[in-house]
Design a protein around this motif. Structure first.
Motif, PDB file in Angstrom:
ATOM      1  N   ASP A   1      47.228  52.258   8.772  1.00 49.47           N
ATOM      2  CA  ASP A   1      46.296  51.597   7.852  1.00 49.47           C
ATOM      3  C   ASP A   1      44.864  52.062   8.124  1.00 49.47           C
ATOM      4  OD1 ASP A   1      44.987  49.943   6.121  1.00 49.47           O
ATOM      5  OD2 ASP A   1      45.639  48.062   7.047  1.00 49.47           O
ATOM      6  N   ARG A   2      44.209  52.580   7.094  1.00 51.59           N
ATOM      7  CA  ARG A   2      42.835  53.073   7.257  1.00 51.59           C
ATOM      8  C   ARG A   2      41.809  52.167   6.580  1.00 51.59           C
ATOM      9  NH1 ARG A   2      43.259  59.661   6.456  1.00 51.59           N
ATOM     10  NH2 ARG A   2      45.513  59.819   6.745  1.00 51.59           N
ATOM     11  N   ILE A   3      42.245  51.093   5.944  1.00 51.49           N
ATOM     12  CA  ILE A   3      41.350  50.296   5.114  1.00 51.49           C
ATOM     13  C   ILE A   3      40.171  49.749   5.914  1.00 51.49           C
ATOM     14  CG2 ILE A   3      41.157  48.187   3.733  1.00 51.49           C
ATOM     15  CD1 ILE A   3      44.025  48.671   2.790  1.00 51.49           C
TER      16      ILE A   3
ATOM     17  N   TYR B   1      48.656  51.911  13.472  1.00 52.21           N
ATOM     18  CA  TYR B   1      49.966  51.892  12.828  1.00 52.21           C
ATOM     19  C   TYR B   1      50.814  50.743  13.357  1.00 52.21           C
ATOM     20  CZ  TYR B   1      54.745  53.206  11.650  1.00 52.21           C
ATOM     21  OH  TYR B   1      56.032  53.180  11.189  1.00 52.21           O
TER      22      TYR B   1
ATOM     23  N   GLN C   1      54.012  46.175   9.398  1.00 49.31           N
ATOM     24  CA  GLN C   1      52.941  46.202   8.411  1.00 49.31           C
ATOM     25  C   GLN C   1      53.206  47.277   7.357  1.00 49.31           C
ATOM     26  OE1 GLN C   1      52.695  45.987  11.672  1.00 49.31           O
ATOM     27  NE2 GLN C   1      51.265  44.348  12.205  1.00 49.31           N
ATOM     28  N   GLU C   2      53.725  48.424   7.792  1.00 46.86           N
ATOM     29  CA  GLU C   2      54.048  49.510   6.870  1.00 46.86           C
ATOM     30  C   GLU C   2      55.120  49.076   5.867  1.00 46.86           C
ATOM     31  OE1 GLU C   2      55.583  54.139   7.317  1.00 46.86           O
ATOM     32  OE2 GLU C   2      56.295  52.618   8.720  1.00 46.86           O
TER      33      GLU C   2
ATOM     34  N   ALA D   1      53.715  46.568   3.392  1.00 44.35           N
ATOM     35  CA  ALA D   1      52.889  47.222   2.381  1.00 44.35           C
ATOM     36  C   ALA D   1      53.753  47.884   1.315  1.00 44.35           C
ATOM     37  CB  ALA D   1      51.980  48.258   3.041  1.00 44.35           C
TER      38      ALA D   1
ATOM     39  N   ASP E   1      54.368  55.139   4.767  1.00 48.98           N
ATOM     40  CA  ASP E   1      53.373  56.127   5.177  1.00 48.98           C
ATOM     41  C   ASP E   1      54.002  57.501   5.378  1.00 48.98           C
ATOM     42  OD1 ASP E   1      51.650  54.012   5.200  1.00 48.98           O
ATOM     43  OD2 ASP E   1      51.400  53.936   7.377  1.00 48.98           O
TER      44      ASP E   1
END
Length: 259
Positions: A114-116, A147, A151-152, A155, A184
């Motif tokens: 996650d890059r948000i 990472y 969560q991945e 999403a 991802d």
């Protein structure tokens, strides 16, 4: 292999018969390595970066196509602030110092996670690593940063739910392929072999979906001490395993095993 069938990590390994296409690494044990030597944790992380450099070079030479490294998990933010800053500084140093070698060795860097909410400088650094090596066609080095597998997957589920709500997708169209395409790692083959160092025997929220049929190997070596011999030993261990993906082994191999 030792007399008792235990893989001898740290010893000279047999030449691997066939390399897995995708190897994933949980690089564990930096802190314990440092503590055992009376050194600060940062030194363990620094030595861990050196081990990563050696492993990337070995992966290229051994014919691995994809190497995924668990560099920073979503849970790592809960560590002491000074350790988090040390880890981020090492990431910065690794990309700045090694991007030239990666590019010249035809390595492509891809970042998952996650890059948000990442700071602008870290986000820019990750983009630079990807863009600078985007045209390379050799080993793909996948850096799992910020990472978490749960969560991945969550999403991906949200993305599918939004598509259903918008009428672009029917619920009956959601299958394993639809989920994989929204992870991802979309477009990357699942890992054949997942190695965790330091002796811990768990995945720690790493590639839970992708690990469905991966071979798992837990080695007693702390990550800073993990070297080419250990990597070759892991690949040789993989080469001797029967991968059936829920089916049966070939008749010839079943007969040989039975004998």
């Amino acid at each position: 292999m030792g007399d008792g069938g235990v893989l001898e990590f740290g010893a000279a390994a047999l030449a691997p018969r066939s390399a897995p296409r995708h190897v994933a690494l949980i690089m564990d044990g930096n802190g314990r390595w440092a503590a055992a030597r009376g050194l600060p944790r940062f030194e363990g992380h620094r030595r861990g970066v050196e081990a990563l450099r050696k492993t990337v070079r070995a992966a290229i030479e051994l014919g691995v196509d994809y190497l995924t490294v668990y560099s920073f998990s979503v849970e790592n933010w809960s560590r002491p602030p000074e350790e988090v800053q040390s880890l981020l500084a090492l990431l910065h140093r690794f990309i700045r110092n090694d991007i030239g070698e990666l590019r010249s060795n035809n390595v492509r860097v891809r970042v998952i996670g996650d890059r948000i909410d990442l700071s602008d400088d870290i986000a820019a650094l990750l983009r630079e690593a990807e863009e600078t090596t985007a045209a390379n066609t050799g080993l793909t080095l996948i850096v799992a940063f910020n990472y978490g597998a749960r969560q991945e997957i969550a999403a991906a589920a949200r993305a599918l739910a939004e598509e259903v709500a918008a009428g672009r997708l029917r619920p009956g169209d959601i299958d394993a392929d639809a989920i994989s395409a929204r992870l991802d790692t979309a477009g990357i083959p699942d890992p054949d072999l997942i190695i965790r160092t330091s002796g811990e025997q768990r995945l720690s929220n790493f590639m839970l979906w992708q690990a469905a049929y991966a071979e798992l190997l837990f080695v007693p070596v702390h990550w800073p001490d993990f070297d080419r011999a250990d990597f070759e030993a892991a690949i040789d261990d993989y080469a001797h395993r029967d991968r059936r993906f829920g089916g049966l082994a070939p008749v010839g191999r079943r007969a040989k095993t039975a004998s």
